[in-house]
Design a protein around this motif. Structure first.
Motif, mmCIF file in Angstrom:
data_model
loop_
_atom_site.group_PDB
_atom_site.id
_atom_site.type_symbol
_atom_site.label_atom_id
_atom_site.label_comp_id
_atom_site.label_asym_id
_atom_site.label_seq_id
_atom_site.Cartn_x
_atom_site.Cartn_y
_atom_site.Cartn_z
ATOM 1 N N GLY A 169 0.784 -1.105 -0.220
ATOM 2 C CA GLY A 169 0.007 0.068 0.048
ATOM 3 C C GLY A 169 0.816 1.154 -0.065
ATOM 4 N N ALA A 170 2.124 1.219 -0.164
ATOM 5 C CA ALA A 170 2.984 2.310 -0.214
ATOM 6 C C ALA A 170 2.710 3.241 -1.487
ATOM 7 N N SER A 171 2.687 4.337 -1.306
ATOM 8 C CA SER A 171 2.541 5.342 -2.704
ATOM 9 C C SER A 171 3.840 5.403 -3.312
ATOM 10 N N PRO A 172 3.971 5.823 -4.399
ATOM 11 C CA PRO A 172 5.430 5.815 -5.021
ATOM 12 C C PRO A 172 6.238 6.874 -4.475
ATOM 13 N N THR A 173 5.755 7.971 -3.896
ATOM 14 C CA THR A 173 6.604 8.962 -3.123
ATOM 15 C C THR A 173 7.014 8.049 -1.736
ATOM 16 N N GLN A 174 6.385 7.489 -1.188
ATOM 17 C CA GLN A 174 6.821 6.635 -0.092
ATOM 18 C C GLN A 174 7.505 5.497 -0.396
ATOM 19 N N THR A 175 7.564 4.663 -1.417
ATOM 20 C CA THR A 175 8.365 3.787 -1.894
ATOM 21 C C THR A 175 9.988 4.357 -2.171
ATOM 22 N N PHE A 176 9.856 5.281 -2.845
ATOM 23 C CA PHE A 176 11.042 6.191 -3.165
ATOM 24 C C PHE A 176 11.812 6.756 -2.035
ATOM 25 N N LEU A 177 11.175 7.188 -0.937
ATOM 26 C CA LEU A 177 11.737 7.698 0.199
ATOM 27 C C LEU A 177 12.188 6.752 1.038
ATOM 28 N N LEU A 178 11.400 5.562 1.267
ATOM 29 C CA LEU A 178 11.764 4.623 2.160
ATOM 30 C C LEU A 178 12.161 3.266 1.612
ATOM 31 N N VAL A 179 12.245 3.085 0.404
ATOM 32 C CA VAL A 179 12.813 1.665 -0.174
ATOM 33 C C VAL A 179 14.129 2.143 -1.226
ATOM 34 N N THR A 180 13.572 3.080 -2.258
ATOM 35 C CA THR A 180 14.677 3.295 -3.293
ATOM 36 C C THR A 180 15.810 4.087 -2.760
ATOM 37 N N LEU A 181 15.401 5.079 -2.244
ATOM 38 C CA LEU A 181 16.648 6.120 -1.834
ATOM 39 C C LEU A 181 17.480 5.557 -0.862
ATOM 40 N N PRO A 182 17.144 5.052 0.171
ATOM 41 C CA PRO A 182 18.144 4.422 1.068
ATOM 42 C C PRO A 182 19.013 3.399 0.388
ATOM 43 N N ALA A 183 18.604 2.790 -0.768
ATOM 44 C CA ALA A 183 19.295 1.591 -1.121
ATOM 45 C C ALA A 183 20.248 2.173 -2.159
ATOM 46 N N ILE A 184 20.115 3.247 -2.659
ATOM 47 C CA ILE A 184 20.980 3.905 -3.661
ATOM 48 C C ILE A 184 21.799 5.063 -3.052
ATOM 49 N N ARG A 185 21.746 5.252 -1.769
ATOM 50 C CA ARG A 185 22.509 6.356 -1.322
ATOM 51 C C ARG A 185 23.946 6.513 -1.631
ATOM 52 N N GLN A 186 24.539 5.249 -1.410
ATOM 53 C CA GLN A 186 25.998 5.086 -1.544
ATOM 54 C C GLN A 186 26.264 5.595 -2.980
ATOM 55 N N GLY A 187 25.656 5.252 -4.040
ATOM 56 C CA GLY A 187 25.837 5.670 -5.534
ATOM 57 C C GLY A 187 25.605 7.127 -5.739
ATOM 58 N N VAL A 188 24.383 7.687 -4.884
ATOM 59 C CA VAL A 188 24.304 9.105 -4.861
ATOM 60 C C VAL A 188 25.463 9.972 -4.408
ATOM 61 N N ALA A 189 25.867 9.402 -3.214
ATOM 62 C CA ALA A 189 27.097 10.225 -2.459
ATOM 63 C C ALA A 189 28.175 10.265 -3.305
ATOM 64 N N TYR A 190 28.479 9.049 -3.920
ATOM 65 C CA TYR A 190 29.774 9.096 -4.800
ATOM 66 C C TYR A 190 29.633 9.859 -5.982
ATOM 67 N N GLY A 191 28.360 10.125 -6.662
ATOM 68 C CA GLY A 191 28.178 10.819 -7.649
ATOM 69 C C GLY A 191 28.421 12.181 -7.339
ATOM 70 N N VAL A 192 27.747 12.726 -6.128
ATOM 71 C CA VAL A 192 27.903 14.083 -5.687
ATOM 72 C C VAL A 192 29.271 14.384 -5.380
ATOM 73 N N VAL A 193 30.203 13.688 -4.723
ATOM 74 C CA VAL A 193 31.563 13.897 -4.981
ATOM 75 C C VAL A 193 32.214 14.234 -6.218
ATOM 76 N N LEU A 194 31.750 13.351 -7.069
ATOM 77 C CA LEU A 194 32.558 13.388 -8.393
ATOM 78 C C LEU A 194 31.929 14.622 -9.007
ATOM 79 N N THR A 195 30.969 14.926 -8.872
ATOM 80 C CA THR A 195 30.278 16.243 -9.291
ATOM 81 C C THR A 195 31.015 17.367 -8.683
ATOM 82 N N THR A 196 31.243 17.277 -7.503
ATOM 83 C CA THR A 196 31.906 18.448 -6.841
ATOM 84 C C THR A 196 33.165 18.679 -7.370
ATOM 85 N N ALA A 197 34.107 17.513 -7.396
ATOM 86 C CA ALA A 197 35.296 17.672 -7.763
ATOM 87 C C ALA A 197 35.474 18.101 -9.307
#
Length: 263
Positions: A169-197
């Protein structure tokens, strides 16, 4: 055993000649006339404004490219649509095109004399030779890093957990915030560092669209070249040290976000 040591010596010697010694020489030159001279060179109004403008453009580029990168990665990995392959290929364009060409392209599109540039100027919006142009160029050249780091993570985690959340019963927004985002956080963080550099070190595109006006549209890399061309070597080397220290800090962050087995 001997061949292994020789291989290590060649690799370390190559890195030392190509990376370590040149950077070390910049540090030595920066403090050749004393720490006071170096400090004054990076704390004068023009240098401080260049550093502030660099950090501002980088911060905006990181936020924009992170949001775009996550959205684009989800679209490319989770959906199939006409033109998907073309979009996937276009994302690498900033990596393939010279930054100078990027700057010229932005100048041609948004500069005075072009239909878009004239329309924006008529409405009081100046892109070229102003801060918006610098931000736009920085966003362009650092665009692919977040999406390229997030896409393989999304492919690896699959869709089972997202489907389970939707079934419960999770909405798309809840699914993204509670499931997808935590799972991809390492990739996001690494991408942010590369973007910064990438954004902090950008020079070619920014030098074309900024107009290189001291104290107004000079970023730190442009400031370094300006000081060098005006024979202010102490200022050029000292500003280079600031950029090098930021780069080192970024590399340390990059290493921190790498998986344990890749360090």
């Amino acid at each position: 055993m001997i061949s292994r040591l020789a291989l290590r010596a060649v690799a370390l010697g190559y890195l030392a000649l190509l990376l370590v010694f040149p950077v070390a020489m910049v540090f030595r030159k920066a403090f050749e006339e004393g720490a006071g001279t170096a400090w004054r060179a990076v704390t004068n109004p023009a240098a401080l404004h260049a550093l502030w403008l660099t950090l501002l453009a980088t911060a905006i580029a990181v936020v924009v490219n992170t949001l775009f990168g996550i959205l684009c990665a989800i679209v490319l990995v989770r959906h199939r649509f006409p033109g998907r392959g073309l979009l996937n290929a276009i994302l690498d364009l900033p990596l393939a095109i010279s930054p100078v060409v990027v700057g010229l392209a932005l100048y041609t599109l948004y500069g005075q004399g072009s239909p878009v540039g004239d329309w924006l100027l008529a409405h009081g919006i100046k892109i070229i030779f102003s801060v918006p142009g610098i931000v736009l160029a920085t966003i362009f050249i650092s665009l692919p890093f977040v999406v390229r780091e997030v896409m393989p993570v999304l492919q690896e985690i699959g869709t089972e957990q997202e489907q389970a959340a939707a079934t419960l019963g999770a909405s798309p927004t809840q699914t993204f915030l509670l499931v997808t985002l935590p799972a991809i956080r390492q990739g996001v963080a690494y991408g942010v560092v590369l973007t910064t550099a990438r954004a902090i070190g950008e020079f070619g595109a920014v030098s074309v669209v900024s107009g290189r006006i001291s104290g107004l549209t000079e970023t730190m890399t442009v400031y370094v070249q300006d000081r060098f061309q005006n024979f202010d070597l102490a200022g050029a080397y000292a500003a280079s040290v600031v950029l090098a220290l930021i780069a080192v800090a970024t590399l340390l962050l990059t290493n921190a976000f790498k998986p344990e087995e890749e360090r």
